[in-house]
Design an enzyme around this catalytic site. Structure first.
Site, mmCIF file in Angstrom:
data_model
loop_
_atom_site.group_PDB
_atom_site.id
_atom_site.type_symbol
_atom_site.label_atom_id
_atom_site.label_comp_id
_atom_site.label_asym_id
_atom_site.label_seq_id
_atom_site.Cartn_x
_atom_site.Cartn_y
_atom_site.Cartn_z
ATOM 1 N N ARG A 1 0.874 -1.175 0.033
ATOM 2 C CA ARG A 1 0.002 -0.077 -0.003
ATOM 3 C C ARG A 1 0.912 1.212 -0.033
ATOM 4 O O ARG A 1 1.845 1.210 0.745
ATOM 5 C CB ARG A 1 -0.848 0.018 1.288
ATOM 6 C CG ARG A 1 -1.876 -1.135 1.244
ATOM 7 C CD ARG A 1 -3.161 -0.735 0.028
ATOM 8 N NE ARG A 1 -4.190 -1.769 0.209
ATOM 9 C CZ ARG A 1 -4.331 -2.535 -0.625
ATOM 10 N NH1 ARG A 1 -3.440 -2.920 -1.788
ATOM 11 N NH2 ARG A 1 -5.326 -3.343 -0.724
ATOM 12 N N GLU B 1 -2.558 7.714 -4.597
ATOM 13 C CA GLU B 1 -2.959 7.167 -6.016
ATOM 14 C C GLU B 1 -4.350 7.464 -6.286
ATOM 15 O O GLU B 1 -5.276 7.350 -5.291
ATOM 16 C CB GLU B 1 -2.548 5.732 -6.245
ATOM 17 C CG GLU B 1 -3.160 4.697 -5.241
ATOM 18 C CD GLU B 1 -2.572 3.537 -5.518
ATOM 19 O OE1 GLU B 1 -3.325 2.403 -5.654
ATOM 20 O OE2 GLU B 1 -1.229 3.187 -5.302
ATOM 21 N N HIS C 1 -0.519 0.124 -9.820
ATOM 22 C CA HIS C 1 -1.063 -0.697 -8.957
ATOM 23 C C HIS C 1 -1.710 -2.086 -9.622
ATOM 24 O O HIS C 1 -2.988 -2.177 -9.640
ATOM 25 C CB HIS C 1 -2.010 0.245 -8.270
ATOM 26 C CG HIS C 1 -2.668 -0.714 -6.908
ATOM 27 N ND1 HIS C 1 -2.956 0.017 -5.773
ATOM 28 C CD2 HIS C 1 -2.502 -2.060 -6.622
ATOM 29 C CE1 HIS C 1 -3.247 -0.976 -4.720
ATOM 30 N NE2 HIS C 1 -3.022 -1.987 -5.407
#
Length: 317
Positions: free
Chosen positions: A235, A264, A283
């Site tokens: 994360r 993000e 991601h």
């Protein structure tokens, strides 16, 4: 009558039809604006939500869905789902542990190799005609020391790949030492700082949340040192953005490769400017046809189990 399912994520081709065949009417709200502007009639009939850890479902959002009975986190993470609010409403929460472990581990190795050998930078220079001009001599990865923050299922797969494929030593930091099999002489460290001092590669594989917020800070990065690499596939909030930017700008570490960034999908402009010692991917470490199939299959199994009044497969406590 079909069960209204609010989805915070886009679904790959073929999956909306599978959900429809299973008795679910999907309403997509994949942007903050769409979620904020969800009309009252739709909100009133939503009985289940499909989300991901970095989006989650807040207490206010739960309160705005009066018929909500179930929240499904697509992957393993659920850090932004308000579990207390869900518990107060007796809402079942599930997640997807193990569904994308292999994909994340594979992507981690790709990031490690890419930043070590400076693949992205070299590709750009080669395309610009600089075949013989570059005097860069990138290091090898074989035989180096791998430090993992969060030696869970994904961390274990990463370690096995690094040991088996690159003869690397493994150290790790967890809240407590793990009971490892005899053939795994992996070294435990009591904190991230001491692990960083020892490691050549520091891989962040711990869950997100308040307990791990900015766990990798300026002190940890300084301990990693000018020959060390940071890899984050967990994360973005686990790493202090500004501390990392400073470390890369000042060459205090050799490089970083990130699949996740705090804040993000917005990426700081200072990170965008770092082209020779930072690699970014959007991601997607956990995304592959195989992992998507695993995740969607488990989501459907949990939904069908719950609405058929059977125990769900992967409840979040």
């Amino acid at each position: 009558m079909k069960i209204a399912l609010l989805s915070h994520v886009e679904l790959e081709a073929g999956y909306p039809e599978k959900f429809a065949q299973a008795g679910f009417d999907i309403v997509f709200a994949t942007t903050p604006a769409q979620r904020a502007e969800l009309d009252a009639n739709t909100a009133a009939r939503v009985k289940a939500v499909l989300t991901i850890g970095v989006i989650g479902l807040s207490a206010a959002e739960i309160a705005a869905l009066p018929a909500l009975e179930m929240i499904c986190a697509q992957g393993v993470g659920y850090e932004r789902i308000d579990l207390d609010a869900a518990k107060q409403r007796n809402i079942t929460v599930t997640n997807g542990p193990g569904t994308n472990n292999v994909s994340v581990a594979d992507h981690t190795l790709a990031l490690m190799l890419a930043i070590t050998r400076n693949i992205a930078w070299l590709d750009t220079r080669t395309r610009q005609g600089e075949w013989t001009r570059s005097r860069l001599v990138p290091p090898a990865m074989t035989g180096k020391k791998l430090g993992i923050i969060g030696l869970g299922n994904i961390g274990g797969l990463i370690a096995e790949r690094c040991v088996g494929g690159f003869s690397m030593q493994v150290g790790y930091f967890n809240r407590r030492p793990l009971e490892l099999s005899e053939h795994r002489d992996w070294r435990y460290f009591p904190d991230a700082l001491s692990l960083a001092e020892w490691a050549d590669y520091l891989v962040v594989a711990t869950p997100g949340g308040k307990e791990t917020l900015k766990l990798v800070d300026a002190a940890v990065l300084k301990a990693l040192g000018p020959k060390g690499y940071l890899i984050n596939i967990s994360r973005g909030s686990n790493v202090d953005n500004q501390a990392l930017i400073h470390s890369l700008q000042q060459r205090e570490i050799a490089g970083a490769a990130l699949d996740v960034v705090d804040g993000e999908p917005q990426v700081p402009a200072e990170m965008i400017a770092l082209t020779d010692n930072l690699i970014l991917t959007p991601h997607l470490a956990g995304r592959s046809p195989e992992s998507i199939a695993n995740m969607m299959h488990l989501v459907l199994e949990n939904l069908q189990a719950y609405f058929n009044q059977q125990p769900v497969l992967t409840p979040v406590a």
